[in-house]
Design a protein around this motif. Structure first.
Motif, mmCIF file in Angstrom:
data_model
loop_
_atom_site.group_PDB
_atom_site.id
_atom_site.type_symbol
_atom_site.label_atom_id
_atom_site.label_comp_id
_atom_site.label_asym_id
_atom_site.label_seq_id
_atom_site.Cartn_x
_atom_site.Cartn_y
_atom_site.Cartn_z
ATOM 1 N N PRO A 68 0.837 -1.209 0.000
ATOM 2 C CA PRO A 68 0.000 0.000 0.000
ATOM 3 C C PRO A 68 0.865 1.249 0.000
ATOM 4 O O PRO A 68 2.035 1.223 0.415
ATOM 5 C CB PRO A 68 -0.797 -0.132 1.305
ATOM 6 C CG PRO A 68 0.007 -1.046 2.167
ATOM 7 C CD PRO A 68 0.688 -1.993 1.234
ATOM 8 N N ALA A 69 0.316 2.338 -0.471
ATOM 9 C CA ALA A 69 1.059 3.597 -0.548
ATOM 10 C C ALA A 69 1.361 4.110 0.858
ATOM 11 O O ALA A 69 0.497 4.103 1.736
ATOM 12 C CB ALA A 69 0.251 4.630 -1.325
ATOM 13 N N TRP A 70 2.600 4.533 1.048
ATOM 14 C CA TRP A 70 2.998 5.058 2.362
ATOM 15 C C TRP A 70 2.259 6.363 2.626
ATOM 16 O O TRP A 70 2.292 7.289 1.801
ATOM 17 C CB TRP A 70 4.503 5.277 2.370
ATOM 18 C CG TRP A 70 5.070 5.598 3.716
ATOM 19 C CD1 TRP A 70 4.672 5.090 4.906
ATOM 20 C CD2 TRP A 70 6.150 6.502 3.996
ATOM 21 N NE1 TRP A 70 5.432 5.592 5.923
ATOM 22 C CE2 TRP A 70 6.350 6.461 5.393
ATOM 23 C CE3 TRP A 70 6.976 7.302 3.219
ATOM 24 C CZ2 TRP A 70 7.337 7.217 6.020
ATOM 25 C CZ3 TRP A 70 7.954 8.041 3.836
ATOM 26 C CH2 TRP A 70 8.133 8.007 5.222
ATOM 27 N N PRO A 71 1.586 6.498 3.772
ATOM 28 C CA PRO A 71 0.789 7.709 4.032
ATOM 29 C C PRO A 71 1.594 8.994 4.014
ATOM 30 O O PRO A 71 1.043 10.067 3.745
ATOM 31 C CB PRO A 71 0.208 7.440 5.433
ATOM 32 C CG PRO A 71 0.238 5.960 5.595
ATOM 33 C CD PRO A 71 1.438 5.502 4.837
ATOM 34 N N LEU A 72 2.908 8.921 4.303
ATOM 35 C CA LEU A 72 3.728 10.136 4.380
ATOM 36 C C LEU A 72 4.485 10.425 3.094
ATOM 37 O O LEU A 72 5.320 11.328 3.069
ATOM 38 C CB LEU A 72 4.733 10.001 5.527
ATOM 39 C CG LEU A 72 4.139 9.879 6.930
ATOM 40 C CD1 LEU A 72 5.235 9.586 7.944
ATOM 41 C CD2 LEU A 72 3.394 11.146 7.318
#
Length: 729
Positions: free
Chosen positions: A341-345
């Motif tokens: 999943p895409a890293w939130p930061l």
């Protein structure tokens, strides 16, 4: 003392007793039954023990009288399974799953929509073939061709009665099917004529197109589908009990093989095999004496037995279960190749270092978090396994907290930490030249003084503001206190500790920062590709509360990073393959060792994140030091030589001097450096040079007094050895 005739007397007595008994043969079964009955009928005292102290005690109770927890007791201790799945209760995981589903079907719809004209054209080209197949199939159906093999078989057997019966059946079928076909033809032609005469043009176009597409679908080839897959789904075999038992039987563990050789499973499933994230989960009990570690040691064989890639197979133990309870998770894809999943930061957001932050995912694709404050971390791996990238990732997380002061040192000298250092670091250096080491020594000396200042500050704060005697996020916000987070990141730290001149001092300061730094808001992150006792001193490795171990080659390196006996407990970073870059064992956050795949951030992405962190610092007014082009001032406090200063204040006619006298004289010599030092601080400062304080006795006013002090000859010897090594180098 024992008399020699005592043994003879004992044997004579026993022989006489046996002679009196007549040498009776005893039936053991009857004797055991009688002993059990006598034990049951024997009165028991209030204390729970037998009234006869010489009576035998029954160890195993009979099956009828065995006691244990009742049904309600077992029910109270039972482990209840979640009604709502964990991923459904987690807002983040639910959001991730929903986003993935939406993106997946949006992609599928767009893929096929763009190719729909090609699909229509191919179907139109196949329509004549489909029409021919339709007409031929209808004719065969009308003629009852499917019954022809049976009729021919009756002819070959020369069974006239059977043949006549089948012929009459065929005649009836042909008449009925011909009638149905003729009626369908008239109805179809009538409907087509009606549409041609009465229907609008758009309905005629739709009708003809539908008919052509239907004939085209009927004329398609089996090996050449018209519509192709929009997504290539990896084919993963469903995990079954038979597959698990086959794989365990292939490990060569004697207890399992013996059980399976006797017709048993050799593994007790304690729960159904279920779908768990992007994979399958099986759990159960291994045979007695077999541990999960035995299975982990044979992970490659296990993967072969499961017929799955090595990166898909992850056996693990459960901390609150016995050591023979195995949890086997088999992923659909290799962990190193599975999409994350895409890293939130990655593109937005800031960080509070006092709160958990996601930095990687486990085998199931779930986020794993870390709280950088209150830790000291060690990262170990062989070269080219992602050690530096992991360190840079942690430093980027620290950079996204505008309050954090970063000190970054790239001792490899390749510039991997430059995206962070150039953008936000208060102190930064890349290289292992002598001036780079001296730069770091001055910085660490200043950090040690900052550590002492912070300790005094925390000690003087009111309990309602600082109840736990450590830096908190609230205290870090108070700029007047100067208790903002300080994060020190060092890549290839062995260069520091192996330095001939400053190695001992650097080791001493880093050990102090590892032990006392976390409570004062100072975080030390050390990475090395040679995790041995020399490159990673035990005083540091033993006190690091967070450990990251990527692939290593042996047990020694494994335990240096993950802790003593980690290898024996089955926590083995040696099992990672060369393709498992960024995958590591993580110990921290109050949890047992977990396998984590860190977020991959390449250099351009790191520069973008660092630029965002710099902008946040500019808005907060916290950007300073190296990032602004400021170099540390080379004052006397950062370039002093303690040993020569001691010789300057201790003349040759004083071979031994009390430490308090030396500290007082040093404070007069350099008040900006030695002001506030005490005898204990002097002893600590001398330790990196291999000098220990000694007992020094003095007679004052007729009274003999003994205190700790220094021997001047030790100072001169240490200077000679140090300067000699420097000249030799």
């Amino acid at each position: 003392m024992k008399h020699p005739d005592d043994d003879n007397e004992l044997f004579n007595r026993l022989e006489a007793e046996m002679a009196d008994s007549g040498g009776e043969v005893v039936d053991l079964d009857k004797a055991r039954s009688a002993r059990a009955e006598s034990a049951d009928s024997r009165p028991i005292e209030s204390g729970g023990e037998s009234a006869d102290p010489t009576a035998p005690v029954m160890v195993d109770q009979s099956a009828q009288k065995a006691t244990g927890p009742g049904y309600l007791g077992r029910l109270a201790a039972a482990k209840r399974r979640d009604v709502v799945p964990l991923w459904l209760r987690s807002v983040a995981e639910l959001k991730t799953a929903s986003t993935w589903v939406a993106r997946h079907y949006t992609h599928v719809a767009g893929y096929h929509a763009l190719r729909s004209p090609v699909y229509a054209l191919r179907l139109a080209m196949q329509a004549p073939t489909g029409l021919a197949r339709f007409v031929g199939g209808t004719m065969r159906w009308m003629a009852d061709r499917e019954g022809e093999p049976v009729r021919l078989a009756a002819v070959r057997r020369e069974d006239a009665a059977e043949y006549l019966k089948l012929s009459r059946q065929r005649d009836g079928r042909v008449r009925l099917r011909t009638l149905v076909a003729v009626l369908a033809m008239f109805v179809g032609l009538g409907a087509a004529l009606a549409i041609y005469v009465l229907a609008p043009d758009w309905l005629q176009a739709i009708s003809v197109s539908a008919l052509v597409l239907a004939f085209g679908a009927a004329g398609r080839k089996a090996d050449d589908p018209v519509i192709h897959r929009a997504v290539d789904v990896p084919k993963a075999t469903k995990l079954t009990s038979d597959i698990v038992l086959r794989a365990l039987g292939s490990l060569g563990i004697p207890a399992i093989n013996q059980a399976q050789g006797k017709g048993r499973d050799g593994f007790e499933f304690t729960a159904p095999i279920t779908r768990d994230g992007p994979g399958w989960r099986a759990q159960g009990n291994l045979p007695y004496g077999v541990t999960v570690t035995d299975v982990i040691e044979r992970r490659e064989r296990l993967a072969s037995g499961l017929r799955r890639p090595l990166g898909c197979v992850w056996p693990e133990a459960v901390s609150d279960e016995h050591t023979g309870h195995l949890v086997l998770w088999v992923g659909d894809q290799d962990m190193s190749k599975a999409s994350k999943p895409a890293w939130p930061l990655l593109k937005s957001g800031t960080v509070d270092l006092f709160k958990p932050v996601a930095f990687g995912t486990d085998q199931r694709g779930r986020w794993v978090e870390i709280t950088l404050m209150y830790i000291a971390a060690v990262i170990g791996a062989i070269p080219r396994m992602g050690k530096t990238f992991l360190l840079r990732l942690l430093l980027l997380i620290a950079a996204l907290d505008p309050r954090a002061e970063l000190h970054t040192y790239d001792l490899k000298g390749t510039g991997d930490l430059d995206p962070v250092g150039n953008a936000v670091s208060y102190r930064h250096r890349a290289g292992d030249e002598e001036e780079d080491i001296e730069y770091a020594v001055r910085d660490l000396r200043a950090l040690r003084e900052e550590l002492r200042r912070r300790a005094k500050m925390i000690r003087t704060l009111p309990r309602d503001i600082c109840p736990e005697s450590k830096v908190t996020s609230l205290l870090a916000d108070m700029k007047s206190l100067g208790l903002h987070p300080i994060v020190v990141g060092v890549d290839e730290c062995q260069v520091w500790f192996e330095h001939d001149k400053y190695g001992k001092e650097l080791e001493e300061i880093c050990t102090d920062l590892v032990k006392r730094g976390p409570a004062t808001g100072i975080v030390l992150l050390l990475a090395t590709q040679r995790p041995d006792a020399k490159a990673l001193p035990t005083g540091i490795s033993a006190n690091a509360s967070a450990r990251f171990c990527l692939k290593v080659m042996g047990q020694l390196e494994n335990d240096m990073v993950l802790g003593t006996s980690a290898y024996k407990r089955g926590v083995r970073a040696t099992m990672f393959s060369w393709a498992d870059k960024g995958i590591h064992y993580f110990i921290g956050e109050g949890a047992d060792a977990r396998i984590v795949g860190s977020v991959y951030v390449d250099a351009p992405a790191a520069e973008a994140i660092a630029a965002r962190a710099r902008k946040a610092r500019e808005l907060a007014g916290t950007l300073s030091g190296y990032a602004l082009g400021e170099e540390p001032k080379l004052d006397e406090s950062s370039t002093y030589d303690l040993l020569r200063d001691i010789l300057a204040v201790v003349p040759a006619d004083e071979p031994k001097v009390w430490s308090e006298t030396v500290v007082s004289r040093l404070a007069e010599l350099r008040p900006e450096v030695y002001e506030g030092w005490d005898p204990e601080g002097l002893a600590t400062a001398l330790k990196p040079h291999g000098i220990s304080t000694v007992q020094v006795g003095r007679r004052i006013e007729g009274k003999f007094t003994n205190k700790r002090g220094i021997d001047r000859s030790h100072i001169t010897t240490a200077i000679a050895e140090r300067d000699g090594k420097r000249d030799a180098g």
